[in-house]
Design an enzyme around this catalytic site. Structure first.
Site, PDB file in Angstrom:
ATOM      1  NE  ARG A  71      26.447 -41.684 -12.314  1.00  0.00           N
ATOM      2  CZ  ARG A  71      26.948 -42.585 -13.335  1.00  0.00           C
ATOM      3  NH1 ARG A  71      26.503 -43.660 -12.960  1.00  0.00           N
ATOM      4  NH2 ARG A  71      26.995 -42.505 -14.283  1.00  0.00           N
ATOM      5  CE  LYS A 188      30.758 -23.535 -24.937  1.00  0.00           C
ATOM      6  NZ  LYS A 188      31.013 -23.007 -23.261  1.00  0.00           N
ATOM      7  CG  HIS A 218      24.419 -19.028 -23.089  1.00  0.00           C
ATOM      8  ND1 HIS A 218      25.668 -19.724 -23.047  1.00  0.00           N
ATOM      9  CD2 HIS A 218      24.687 -17.966 -22.760  1.00  0.00           C
ATOM     10  CE1 HIS A 218      26.555 -19.003 -22.293  1.00  0.00           C
ATOM     11  NE2 HIS A 218      25.750 -17.713 -22.215  1.00  0.00           N
ATOM     12  CD  GLU A 256      33.449 -15.046 -19.551  1.00  0.00           C
ATOM     13  OE1 GLU A 256      32.370 -15.374 -18.902  1.00  0.00           O
ATOM     14  OE2 GLU A 256      33.968 -15.669 -19.697  1.00  0.00           O
ATOM     15  CG  ASP A 275      34.546 -21.689 -21.635  1.00  0.00           C
ATOM     16  OD1 ASP A 275      33.789 -22.717 -21.757  1.00  0.00           O
ATOM     17  OD2 ASP A 275      34.731 -20.802 -20.988  1.00  0.00           O
ATOM     18  CG  HIS A 280      29.598 -18.719 -26.475  1.00  0.00           C
ATOM     19  ND1 HIS A 280      28.424 -19.595 -26.614  1.00  0.00           N
ATOM     20  CD2 HIS A 280      30.042 -18.972 -25.122  1.00  0.00           C
ATOM     21  CE1 HIS A 280      28.288 -20.268 -25.549  1.00  0.00           C
ATOM     22  NE2 HIS A 280      29.332 -19.889 -24.656  1.00  0.00           N
ATOM     23  CE  LYS A 380      36.020 -18.361 -17.892  1.00  0.00           C
ATOM     24  NZ  LYS A 380      34.556 -17.882 -18.170  1.00  0.00           N
TER      25      LYS A 380
HETATM   26  C1  BG6 Z   1      29.914 -20.517 -20.850  1.00  0.00           C
HETATM   27  C2  BG6 Z   1      31.447 -20.861 -20.923  1.00  0.00           C
HETATM   28  O1  BG6 Z   1      29.598 -21.029 -22.021  1.00  0.00           O
HETATM   29  O2  BG6 Z   1      29.761 -19.087 -21.231  1.00  0.00           O
HETATM   30  C3  BG6 Z   1      31.572 -19.731 -19.415  1.00  0.00           C
HETATM   31  O3  BG6 Z   1      31.628 -21.943 -20.336  1.00  0.00           O
HETATM   32  C4  BG6 Z   1      31.480 -18.447 -19.725  1.00  0.00           C
HETATM   33  O4  BG6 Z   1      33.205 -20.134 -19.169  1.00  0.00           O
HETATM   34  C5  BG6 Z   1      29.819 -18.303 -20.195  1.00  0.00           C
HETATM   35  O5  BG6 Z   1      31.544 -17.737 -18.433  1.00  0.00           O
HETATM   36  C6  BG6 Z   1      29.715 -16.593 -20.537  1.00  0.00           C
HETATM   37  O6  BG6 Z   1      28.168 -16.552 -20.954  1.00  0.00           O
HETATM   38  P1  BG6 Z   1      27.674 -15.096 -20.295  1.00  0.00           P
HETATM   39  O7  BG6 Z   1      26.159 -15.224 -20.994  1.00  0.00           O
HETATM   40  O8  BG6 Z   1      27.692 -14.622 -18.964  1.00  0.00           O
HETATM   41  O9  BG6 Z   1      28.645 -14.012 -21.198  1.00  0.00           O
END
Ligand code: BG6
Length: 530
Positions: A71, A188, A218, A256, A275, A280, A380
Site C-alpha cells: 500500500r 502458510k 518451507h 524450538e 502454526d 510442517h 516453543k
Molecule cells: C514457521 C512458524 O512456519 O516456522 C514459526 O510460523 C516457526 O513459528 C518456524 O518458528 C520454524 O521454522 P524453522 O525453519 O526455523 O524450523
C-alpha cells in the site's frame, strides 16, 4: 523507462551442483515475480535474501524481475534502497556487480488491493516490463501478506484476468492476451480451520487452476526432509524394514528454543497446532510414512502423501484426552538468559489459553503401519532447537548372548536429523573389546557438513526455484491440506471449548509438560533423551 541490464545466465556445467546443493539441469525461463506484501517482514527477512542468494549462485534466469507490491507509496529507487538496506543488515555484500544487476530488476507498484483499477494498472505495468525485460508473460505471484488479505488479492488477480496463462482454455481472452505461464505461491497458513481453508480454496480456484498453485511449506524445502525420500527410495537397505513388522514406533520432534520473536498477535490466534503441527510436522510425517510413488512426478508424490493423511485414524471427543496434549510455557531460563512466560510476551493476553506446545499420538490405519504409533511433539521455548524423525525398531525376538541381570539390549534406532547438524545416525549393538562377550550400543553417523562440505541451501531458495521451474513436487496439494484440517478439527474444537486449567504447565528451557511424557508412558515408551 530505462532498460536494465539482465543478469548473466550460467550453464548448468558452470555451477557445481554439490556446492549449491541443487540439481540444475534446467534453468527457469525469464519471469517476473510479483510480491504482494513487499514492504513486510517476510519479504525483507526471507524472500529477498533467498532471491538474492539465487542471484549470487547464478541460478536466476536472465531478465529476472521483481515487482514489489504494497500500500505504501514509494519509487522504484526507494524500494531498491530499502531492499539493499535490509540485505546489508543481514550481512549480504551489496557492493558487488551481482547486486547492481539484481537491483536493476527491482520495481515497485503501490496498490490498494481492493481497487480493481489498480489491478488493471498492474496488468499494464507487467506488459511493459515483459517487453523491456524479455520475460515473455511469465508471472509468479507471491502472497507475502497476512492470511486475512489472501482472498482480496486472489479476487483482484481474478478480476483483472491476471491469473490466466497460455494453458488456459482462453475463455474471455484473446489469444494475444494469454501467453507465458502464471503461477502463485501462497504462504502458510492455508486457512485457519477447515471452513476457512475451503473458502480460500474456492477463491483460489476462481483465479487459478490447481497446477498453477504452489502452497509453500518451507519444511519441504529443507534438504533433510527431501533426503528422507532419497534415503527411503534410493536405497535397498531400509525399505524392507520400514513397516509394522520391524518398527515399534516413530517419534517426530520439532523443537524450538525461540519464543515469539515479536509475533505475539499472530501466535495468539494460531498456537502450536496450527502454526507447526498441522503443516510442517504432518508433512514430515507424511514423507516418513508414505508408500513409494512410481516416479518423482509432483502428482504421484502428492497422491501418496495425501493417502497417508487420509489413513490416519480420526480423533473423536472421547479419544482426544488420551492422544493429544497441549502446553504453554511459563518463565524460565534459556542459554543462561532469563526469559518471560508466554502470557507476559507482547501481544499475548495475561490469561491466554493458546498452546505453545502440542504432542500427539497418531495411528495410521493401513497395511504398512497398522498398530505402530507415531508420536509427534512441537513447541516453543524448549530446551534446544532440534528437529528429527526417530524410527525405533522392535525388541529382538530372542537374545543368545548372556547378559547380567541389569543389562538390557538397546533396540536399534535410526534418527534422521532435520536440523541443526543435519544428518542420519543409526544405533546398534556392538561387542565391547575384551575377553567377555559384553554388548554396548554404538552409533554410525552420516553428517551433511562432513560428507558434502555444505549444509545445502535454504528451503525458500529451493522452493522458489522449483516454482519457477514448474515443479510442484514439494508443495502441498489442496487435498492434503483439506485432509490435514479435517483430521485436526475435532482437537481444535475441543481445545477452544475447554480451558486447559493448568497453563502455564512447563517452564521455558525444559522439554515440555509432564502430560507429554505420560502420553508415551501409557504405551510403555518414553521420548528420546536429546
Ligand atoms: C514457521 C512458524 O512456519 O516456522 C514459526 O510460523 C516457526 O513459528 C518456524 O518458528 C520454524 O521454522 P524453522 O525453519 O526455523 O524450523
Amino acid at each position: 523507462m530505462t532498460t536494465a541490464p539482465t543478469l548473466p545466465t550460467v550453464s548448468a556445467e558452470q555451477v557445481n551442483p554439490l556446492r549449491h546443493g541443487l540439481q540444475i539441469e534446467r534453468t527457469p525461463e525469464p519471469c517476473i515475480m510479483i510480491i504482494a506484501g513487499a514492504t513486510g517482514d517476510l519479504s525483507h527477512r526471507k524472500l529477498m535474501p533467498s532471491i538474492f542468494n539465487l542471484a549470487q549462485s547464478r541460478l536466476l534466469p536472465g531478465g529476472f524481475t521483481v515487482v514489489g507490491m504494497a500500500r505504501t507509496k514509494m519509487s522504484d529507487d526507494a524500494f531498491r534502497d530499502s531492499v539493499k538496506a535490509s540485505l546489508k543488515e543481514q550481512g549480504y555484500d551489496t557492493t558487488t556487480p551481482v547486486w547492481e544487476s539484481f537491483a536493476n530488476g527491482l520495481y515497485y507498484f503501490d496498490a490498494d488491493y481492493q481497487d480493481a483499477q489498480r489491478w488493471a494498472d498492474l496488468g499494464e505495468k507487467l506488459k511493459t516490463l515483459d517487453e523491456a525485460r524479455g520475460t515473455g508473460g511469465n508471472h509468479l505471484f507471491y502472497l507475502a501478506v497476512p492470511p486475512s488479505a489472501f482472498p482480496t488479492i486472489v479476487q483482484g488477480i481474478a478480476s483483472s484476468n491476471l491469473g490466466r496463462d497460455a494453458n488456459d482454455p482462453l475463455q474471455g481472452l484473446s489469444p494475444t492476451e494469454a501467453h507465458g505461464w502464471v503461477r502463485i505461491i501462497i504462504e502458510k497458513p492455508f486457512g485457519r480451520d477447515l471452513t476457512s481453508a475451503r473458502a480460500l480454496q474456492r477463491e483460489v480456484t476462481n483465479a487459478f487452476r490447481e497446477d498453477q498453485v504452489y502452497r509453500i511449506d518451507h519444511y519441504l524445502g529443507k534438504e533433510t526432509v527431501q533426503n528422507m525420500l532419497v534415503f527411503r527410495f534410493a536405497n535397498l537397505l531400509f525399505e524392507p524394514v520400514w513397516n509394522r513388522r520391524y518398527v515399534d514406533h516413530v517419534q517426530i520432534t520439532v523443537a524450538e528454543s525461540l519464543g515469539l520473536e515479536g509475533r505475539g498477535a499472530y501466535y495468539e490466534e494460531a498456537g502450536a497446532l496450527r502454526d507447526m503441527i498441522q503443516s510442517h510436522v504432518m508433512q514430515v510425517l507424511s514423507i516418513a510414512a508414505m508408500e513409494p510413488p512410481a516416479t518423482f512426478k509432483a502428482n504421484e508424490v502428492r497422491d501418496e502423501t495425501a493417502k497417508v493423511m487420509r489413513a490416519i485414524r480420526p480423533f473423536t471427543p472421547d479419544t482426544i484426552p488420551a492422544n493429544a496434549v497441549r502446553g504453554q510455557y511459563g518463565k524460565g531460563w534459556i542459554g543462561g538468559q532469563r526469559v518471560p512466560g508466554y502470557r507476559e510476551e507482547e501481544g499475548c493476553k495475561p490469561d491466554s489459553n493458546t498452546e505453545t506446545y502440542a504432542a500427539m499420538k497418531f495411528l495410521i490405519d493401513n497395511w504398512r503401519w497398522a498398530g505402530v504409533p507415531f508420536y509427534v511433539r512441537s513447541g516453543k521455548r524448549l530446551a534446544r532447537r532440534l528437529s528429527e524423525v526417530a524410527i525405533q525398531f522392535r525388541e529382538l525376538p530372542h537374545l543368545l548372548f548372556e547378559q547380567g541381570p541389569t543389562d538390557r539390549v538397546e533396540v536399534n534406532s535410526l534418527v534422521l536429523r532435520i536440523q541443526p547438524d543435519e544428518g542420519i545416525s543409526m544405533r546398534f549393538e556392538a561387542k565391547l573389546p575384551g575377553p567377555q562377550m559384553s554388548l554396548r550400543p554404538v552409533r554410525m553417523d552420516f553428517r551433511y557438513g562432513t560428507s558434502f562440505g555444505s549444509q545445502g541451501v535454504d528451503g525458500y531458495q529451493r522452493l522458489i526455484l522449483d516454482c519457477m521451474l514448474g515443479d510442484a513436487s514439494l508443495f502441498p496439494r489442496y487435498d492434503w491440506v483439506d485432509a490435514s484440517w479435517t483430521l485436526f478439527m475435532p482437537i481444535l474444537d475441543t481445545w477452544s471449548q475447554t480451558r486447559p486449567g493448568n497453563f502455564p504447565n512447563y517452564e521455558a528451557g525444559t522439554w515440555g509438560p509432564a502430560e507429554s511424557a505420560a502420553l508415551l508412558e501409557r504405551d510403555g515408551h518414553r521420548w528420546r533423551r536429546i
